[in-house]
Motif scaffolding. Structure first.
Motif, PDB file in Angstrom:
ATOM      1  N   MET A   1       0.765  -1.263   0.063  1.00 34.52           N
ATOM      2  CA  MET A   1       0.094  -0.294   0.027  1.00 34.52           C
ATOM      3  C   MET A   1       1.138   1.134  -0.095  1.00 34.52           C
ATOM      4  SD  MET A   1      -2.667   1.165   2.711  1.00 34.52           S
ATOM      5  CE  MET A   1      -4.566  -0.040   2.568  1.00 34.52           C
ATOM      6  N   ASN A   2       1.147   1.891  -1.078  1.00 33.33           N
ATOM      7  CA  ASN A   2       1.874   3.646  -1.209  1.00 33.33           C
ATOM      8  C   ASN A   2       0.886   4.145  -0.488  1.00 33.33           C
ATOM      9  OD1 ASN A   2      -0.633   4.504  -2.678  1.00 33.33           O
ATOM     10  ND2 ASN A   2       0.643   4.511  -4.501  1.00 33.33           N
ATOM     11  N   PHE A   3       2.117   5.616  -0.350  1.00 34.65           N
ATOM     12  CA  PHE A   3       1.271   6.658   0.593  1.00 34.65           C
ATOM     13  C   PHE A   3      -0.803   6.660  -0.113  1.00 34.65           C
ATOM     14  CE2 PHE A   3       0.984  10.928   1.386  1.00 34.65           C
ATOM     15  CZ  PHE A   3       0.796  11.420   2.919  1.00 34.65           C
ATOM     16  N   ASP A   4      -0.260   7.139  -1.636  1.00 36.74           N
ATOM     17  CA  ASP A   4      -1.748   7.530  -1.726  1.00 36.74           C
ATOM     18  C   ASP A   4      -2.846   6.532  -1.520  1.00 36.74           C
ATOM     19  OD1 ASP A   4      -0.679   9.677  -3.135  1.00 36.74           O
ATOM     20  OD2 ASP A   4      -0.458   8.720  -5.897  1.00 36.74           O
ATOM     21  N   SER A   5      -2.282   5.052  -1.181  1.00 39.15           N
ATOM     22  CA  SER A   5      -3.562   4.929  -1.106  1.00 39.15           C
ATOM     23  C   SER A   5      -4.254   4.216   0.309  1.00 39.15           C
ATOM     24  CB  SER A   5      -3.721   3.240  -1.342  1.00 39.15           C
ATOM     25  OG  SER A   5      -2.478   2.392  -1.289  1.00 39.15           O
ATOM     26  N   LEU A   6      -3.474   4.917   1.676  1.00 40.80           N
ATOM     27  CA  LEU A   6      -3.581   4.757   2.325  1.00 40.80           C
ATOM     28  C   LEU A   6      -3.753   6.384   3.521  1.00 40.80           C
ATOM     29  CD1 LEU A   6      -2.307   3.523   4.888  1.00 40.80           C
ATOM     30  CD2 LEU A   6      -0.457   5.347   5.527  1.00 40.80           C
ATOM     31  N   GLY A   7      -4.025   7.446   2.637  1.00 41.20           N
ATOM     32  CA  GLY A   7      -4.194   8.599   2.255  1.00 41.20           C
ATOM     33  C   GLY A   7      -5.811   8.563   1.632  1.00 41.20           C
ATOM     34  N   THR A   8      -5.560   7.694   1.200  1.00 42.11           N
ATOM     35  CA  THR A   8      -7.612   7.474   0.284  1.00 42.11           C
ATOM     36  C   THR A   8      -8.116   6.829   1.420  1.00 42.11           C
ATOM     37  OG1 THR A   8      -6.658   7.120  -2.123  1.00 42.11           O
ATOM     38  CG2 THR A   8      -8.600   6.959  -1.538  1.00 42.11           C
ATOM     39  N   LEU A   9      -7.406   5.890   1.714  1.00 37.21           N
ATOM     40  CA  LEU A   9      -7.547   5.465   2.815  1.00 37.21           C
ATOM     41  C   LEU A   9      -8.523   6.056   4.135  1.00 37.21           C
ATOM     42  CD1 LEU A   9      -9.152   2.397   3.555  1.00 37.21           C
ATOM     43  CD2 LEU A   9      -6.351   1.923   4.604  1.00 37.21           C
ATOM     44  N   PHE A  10      -7.863   7.080   4.589  1.00 37.19           N
ATOM     45  CA  PHE A  10      -8.308   7.499   5.580  1.00 37.19           C
ATOM     46  C   PHE A  10      -9.067   9.045   5.619  1.00 37.19           C
ATOM     47  CE2 PHE A  10      -7.288  11.888   7.497  1.00 37.19           C
ATOM     48  CZ  PHE A  10      -7.566  12.044   9.005  1.00 37.19           C
ATOM     49  N   ASP A  11      -9.385   9.589   4.116  1.00 34.72           N
ATOM     50  CA  ASP A  11      -9.957   9.594   3.649  1.00 34.72           C
ATOM     51  C   ASP A  11     -11.807   9.088   3.671  1.00 34.72           C
ATOM     52  OD1 ASP A  11      -8.620  11.666   3.342  1.00 34.72           O
ATOM     53  OD2 ASP A  11      -7.930  11.576   1.162  1.00 34.72           O
ATOM     54  N   VAL A  12     -12.056   7.546   3.380  1.00 39.76           N
ATOM     55  CA  VAL A  12     -12.386   7.185   2.676  1.00 39.76           C
ATOM     56  C   VAL A  12     -13.212   7.321   4.435  1.00 39.76           C
ATOM     57  CG1 VAL A  12     -13.622   4.902   2.561  1.00 39.76           C
ATOM     58  CG2 VAL A  12     -12.294   6.322   0.689  1.00 39.76           C
ATOM     59  N   ILE A  13     -12.100   6.565   6.047  1.00 38.27           N
ATOM     60  CA  ILE A  13     -12.532   5.900   7.007  1.00 38.27           C
ATOM     61  C   ILE A  13     -12.853   7.680   7.729  1.00 38.27           C
ATOM     62  CG2 ILE A  13     -11.875   6.008   9.355  1.00 38.27           C
ATOM     63  CD1 ILE A  13      -9.651   3.949   8.001  1.00 38.27           C
ATOM     64  N   MET A  14     -12.650   8.669   7.621  1.00 34.35           N
ATOM     65  CA  MET A  14     -12.983  10.078   7.732  1.00 34.35           C
ATOM     66  C   MET A  14     -14.527  10.157   7.044  1.00 34.35           C
ATOM     67  SD  MET A  14     -11.958  11.767   9.945  1.00 34.35           S
ATOM     68  CE  MET A  14     -12.446  13.613  10.467  1.00 34.35           C
ATOM     69  N   PHE A  15     -15.104  10.183   5.743  1.00 32.99           N
ATOM     70  CA  PHE A  15     -16.233  10.086   5.654  1.00 32.99           C
ATOM     71  C   PHE A  15     -17.059   9.365   5.929  1.00 32.99           C
ATOM     72  CE2 PHE A  15     -19.345   9.653   2.434  1.00 32.99           C
ATOM     73  CZ  PHE A  15     -19.788  11.089   1.407  1.00 32.99           C
ATOM     74  N   VAL A  16     -16.760   8.225   6.321  1.00 33.00           N
ATOM     75  CA  VAL A  16     -17.752   7.477   6.839  1.00 33.00           C
ATOM     76  C   VAL A  16     -17.967   7.831   7.910  1.00 33.00           C
ATOM     77  CG1 VAL A  16     -18.449   5.432   6.644  1.00 33.00           C
ATOM     78  CG2 VAL A  16     -17.381   5.693   4.356  1.00 33.00           C
ATOM     79  N   GLY A  17     -16.799   7.909   9.130  1.00 32.46           N
ATOM     80  CA  GLY A  17     -17.062   7.575  10.060  1.00 32.46           C
ATOM     81  C   GLY A  17     -18.188   8.906  10.572  1.00 32.46           C
ATOM     82  N   CYS A  18     -17.823  10.309   9.644  1.00 29.38           N
ATOM     83  CA  CYS A  18     -18.489  11.135   9.978  1.00 29.38           C
ATOM     84  C   CYS A  18     -19.776  11.636   9.489  1.00 29.38           C
ATOM     85  CB  CYS A  18     -17.679  12.910   9.791  1.00 29.38           C
ATOM     86  SG  CYS A  18     -16.148  13.238  10.886  1.00 29.38           S
ATOM     87  N   ALA A  19     -19.868  10.767   8.338  1.00 33.09           N
ATOM     88  CA  ALA A  19     -21.205  10.326   7.422  1.00 33.09           C
ATOM     89  C   ALA A  19     -22.192  10.026   8.876  1.00 33.09           C
ATOM     90  CB  ALA A  19     -21.747   9.760   6.480  1.00 33.09           C
ATOM     91  N   TYR A  20     -21.851   8.991   9.757  1.00 32.57           N
ATOM     92  CA  TYR A  20     -22.143   7.708  10.576  1.00 32.57           C
ATOM     93  C   TYR A  20     -22.292   8.855  11.510  1.00 32.57           C
ATOM     94  CZ  TYR A  20     -23.497   4.429  13.913  1.00 32.57           C
ATOM     95  OH  TYR A  20     -24.095   2.873  14.636  1.00 32.57           O
ATOM     96  N   CYS A  21     -21.577   9.272  11.933  1.00 30.57           N
ATOM     97  CA  CYS A  21     -22.115  10.612  13.547  1.00 30.57           C
ATOM     98  C   CYS A  21     -23.272  11.578  12.802  1.00 30.57           C
ATOM     99  CB  CYS A  21     -20.737  11.186  13.481  1.00 30.57           C
ATOM    100  SG  CYS A  21     -19.579  10.734  14.533  1.00 30.57           S
ATOM    101  N   GLY A  22     -23.343  12.152  11.281  1.00 29.76           N
ATOM    102  CA  GLY A  22     -24.496  13.269  11.019  1.00 29.76           C
ATOM    103  C   GLY A  22     -25.583  11.893  10.948  1.00 29.76           C
ATOM    104  N   TYR A  23     -25.736  10.508  10.693  1.00 30.83           N
ATOM    105  CA  TYR A  23     -26.620   9.848  11.504  1.00 30.83           C
ATOM    106  C   TYR A  23     -27.319   9.775  12.808  1.00 30.83           C
ATOM    107  CZ  TYR A  23     -29.741   5.119  11.519  1.00 30.83           C
ATOM    108  OH  TYR A  23     -29.908   4.445  12.283  1.00 30.83           O
ATOM    109  N   SER A  24     -26.253   9.696  13.897  1.00 34.92           N
ATOM    110  CA  SER A  24     -26.745   9.320  14.894  1.00 34.92           C
ATOM    111  C   SER A  24     -26.934  10.568  15.089  1.00 34.92           C
ATOM    112  CB  SER A  24     -25.260   9.386  15.660  1.00 34.92           C
ATOM    113  OG  SER A  24     -24.781   8.006  15.369  1.00 34.92           O
ATOM    114  N   TRP A  25     -27.250  11.670  15.401  1.00 35.11           N
ATOM    115  CA  TRP A  25     -27.364  12.719  14.955  1.00 35.11           C
ATOM    116  C   TRP A  25     -28.666  12.796  14.654  1.00 35.11           C
ATOM    117  CZ3 TRP A  25     -29.736  16.126  11.724  1.00 35.11           C
ATOM    118  CH2 TRP A  25     -30.321  17.946  12.850  1.00 35.11           C
TER     119      TRP A  25
END
Length: 125
Positions: A1-25
């Protein structure tokens, strides 16, 4: 896994996690109950042990909404930037704001545990 794919993975986790928090709200607003979200309620705690569930929801709801909107929007922009190049200064600004958002919300969760779950200190005379 190179840095670009690691950064993309972080972006996906951030997006999905925060969207889930919006769902919780949204779920808490709709049902009037605390949503069992591991981000909101740390593992060692139980919703039934909350001293004031309505007070907790009044305390956490606006902060949860701010966290989820900022995190979801910036996560989406960063995810878009993974496939289209963003200016380096904008990328660093987004990462900085995301980190501040995460640290701020971690403090909010820590404070909410102190306010709504921990027992009142006992004074022994």
């Amino acid at each position: 896994m190179n840095f670009d794919s690691l950064g993309t993975l972080f972006d996906v986790i951030m997006f999905v996690g925060c969207a889930y928090c919006g769902y919780s709200w949204f779920w808490m607003r709709k049902h009037g109950e605390i949503h069992k979200n591991p981000i909101l309620i740390p593992n060692k705690l139980s919703i039934s042990d909350c001293k004031d569930p309505k007070g907790y929801m009044r305390y956490i709801s606006p902060r949860l909404l701010v966290f989820s909107v900022i995190g979801t929007c910036l996560g989406a922009v960063n995810l878009y930037g993974s496939y289209r190049s963003l200016p380096p200064d904008l990328f660093l600004l987004i990462i900085l704001v995301l980190l501040v958002n995460i640290i701020w919300f971690a403090f909010i969760i820590y404070r909410s545990v102190k306010l709504f779950w921990e027992p009142e200190p006992q004074i022994h005379l």
